[in-house]
Design a protein around this motif. Structure first.
Motif, mmCIF file in Angstrom:
data_model
loop_
_atom_site.group_PDB
_atom_site.id
_atom_site.type_symbol
_atom_site.label_atom_id
_atom_site.label_comp_id
_atom_site.label_asym_id
_atom_site.label_seq_id
_atom_site.Cartn_x
_atom_site.Cartn_y
_atom_site.Cartn_z
ATOM 1 N N TYR A 140 73.771 56.796 78.421
ATOM 2 C CA TYR A 140 74.373 56.763 79.753
ATOM 3 C C TYR A 140 75.819 57.250 79.793
ATOM 4 N N THR A 141 76.441 57.392 78.638
ATOM 5 C CA THR A 141 77.835 57.848 78.628
ATOM 6 C C THR A 141 77.893 59.348 78.898
ATOM 7 N N LYS A 142 78.627 59.722 79.934
ATOM 8 C CA LYS A 142 78.707 61.136 80.338
ATOM 9 C C LYS A 142 79.887 61.864 79.683
ATOM 10 N N ILE A 143 80.937 61.121 79.317
ATOM 11 C CA ILE A 143 82.094 61.741 78.668
ATOM 12 C C ILE A 143 81.693 62.149 77.251
ATOM 13 N N LYS A 144 81.811 63.434 76.938
ATOM 14 C CA LYS A 144 81.268 63.968 75.678
ATOM 15 C C LYS A 144 81.853 63.290 74.445
ATOM 16 N N SER A 145 83.156 63.075 74.442
ATOM 17 C CA SER A 145 83.784 62.517 73.243
ATOM 18 C C SER A 145 83.245 61.121 72.954
ATOM 19 N N TYR A 146 83.060 60.294 73.993
ATOM 20 C CA TYR A 146 82.492 58.963 73.803
ATOM 21 C C TYR A 146 81.018 59.048 73.408
ATOM 22 N N ALA A 147 80.280 59.980 74.007
ATOM 23 C CA ALA A 147 78.855 60.141 73.678
ATOM 24 C C ALA A 147 78.681 60.497 72.201
ATOM 25 N N MET A 152 77.247 58.827 66.699
ATOM 26 C CA MET A 152 77.581 58.551 65.300
ATOM 27 C C MET A 152 77.097 57.155 64.904
ATOM 28 N N LEU A 153 77.361 56.181 65.784
ATOM 29 C CA LEU A 153 76.949 54.802 65.495
ATOM 30 C C LEU A 153 75.428 54.652 65.564
ATOM 31 N N LEU A 154 74.791 55.373 66.478
ATOM 32 C CA LEU A 154 73.329 55.342 66.587
ATOM 33 C C LEU A 154 72.683 55.874 65.310
ATOM 34 N N ALA A 155 73.214 56.973 64.777
ATOM 35 C CA ALA A 155 72.684 57.547 63.532
ATOM 36 C C ALA A 155 72.824 56.556 62.381
ATOM 37 N N LEU A 198 84.110 54.998 60.433
ATOM 38 C CA LEU A 198 84.695 56.159 61.102
ATOM 39 C C LEU A 198 84.615 55.995 62.622
ATOM 40 N N PHE A 199 83.486 55.474 63.094
ATOM 41 C CA PHE A 199 83.324 55.196 64.519
ATOM 42 C C PHE A 199 84.423 54.249 65.007
ATOM 43 N N GLY A 200 84.640 53.166 64.261
ATOM 44 C CA GLY A 200 85.657 52.184 64.663
ATOM 45 C C GLY A 200 87.036 52.794 64.802
ATOM 46 N N ILE A 201 87.418 53.636 63.834
ATOM 47 C CA ILE A 201 88.743 54.267 63.859
ATOM 48 C C ILE A 201 88.855 55.251 65.018
ATOM 49 N N LEU A 202 87.851 56.147 65.147
ATOM 50 C CA LEU A 202 87.900 57.184 66.186
ATOM 51 C C LEU A 202 87.766 56.596 67.587
#
Length: 236
Positions: A140-147, A152-155, A198-202
């Motif tokens: 549902y996230t439309k903003i590319k950077s957040y998506a 990354m976390l889903l993978a 990496l997800f947490g930092i970014l």
């Protein structure tokens, strides 16, 4: 479909690196890379580790409640998504909800009958809640950077969850860093675990960038308004 390519690509990297580790590395033996890094193949067959909210509880209860929190947060996100318009506002409100819930001090009961379940079953329950939550964020996230961050976390979640479905029925960990163990207690880890950190930092950096942008726009708006008022006063 284009958005899905990114988590699929990361998931495949994780799967390939784990397969190579299982095929090529000796089990429970250090293979030094340099003074800090080593390969060390081991299987984490416990349901704990990344994705577990410990909540000051017994590990089994913590894993189960992590799944419940995943389903709860995912459902909350669906609700916020329906009520609130604007992607950035949704993210801010949702994060505020999560932090608000985290400060509610409730003594959660132990789920005693689940303690007899196998660690594999408990791990799969935990990951099911986490994957549900992260997939909804990603979808549902439309903003590319957040998506991309949620991708990354889903993978990472899918990569470690799949390990409990196939032999050796546990997360395949194969990298050891003395420095990371000393600093953040990372222990033996894999590519999926790296994605989690990496997800947490970014994600934190992206939130700070959003807040800085909002602050900058507000300051610019105030300055323009002040100039307008000053110009109006001079003309009069």
């Amino acid at each position: 479909m284009n958005k899905l390519k990114f988590p699929i690509f990361l998931f495949l990297i994780d799967a390939v690196t784990k397969l190579l580790a299982v095929l090529l590395l000796p089990f429970n033996e250090y293979v030094p890379i340099n003074d800090d890094l080593s390969f060390y193949l081991t299987y984490n067959k416990t349901p704990f580790g990344a994705g577990t909210f410990y909540l000051g509880m017994d590990n089994v209860d913590a894993a189960i409640y992590s799944a419940l929190l995943g389903f709860l947060y995912g459902s909350l996100f669906l609700l916020v998504n329906k009520i609130i318009r604007g992607d950035k506002l949704r993210i801010v409100i949702f994060i505020a909800l999560i932090y608000g819930l985290s400060y509610i001090n409730i003594q959660l009961p132990s789920i005693g009958f689940l303690h007899s379940w196998s660690p594999r079953s408990i791990a799969l329950i935990k990951f099911s809640g986490i994957i549900w939550m992260v997939f909804l964020f990603f979808h549902y996230t439309k903003i590319k950077s957040y998506a991309y961050l949620w991708g990354m976390l889903l993978a990472a979640a899918l990569g470690n969850a799949v390990n409990y479905l196939i032999p050796p029925y546990g997360a395949v960990d194969f990298i050891s860093s003395e420095y990371l163990t000393r600093r953040i207690g990372m222990g033996i880890f894999n590519f999926a675990d790296v994605l989690v950190y990496l997800f947490g930092i970014l994600f934190l950096l992206r939130i700070l960038l959003s807040l800085f942008t909002i602050l900058k726009l507000n300051i610019q708006g105030i300055c323009r308004y002040a100039k307008f008022r000053n110009g109006k006063g001079q003309r009069s």
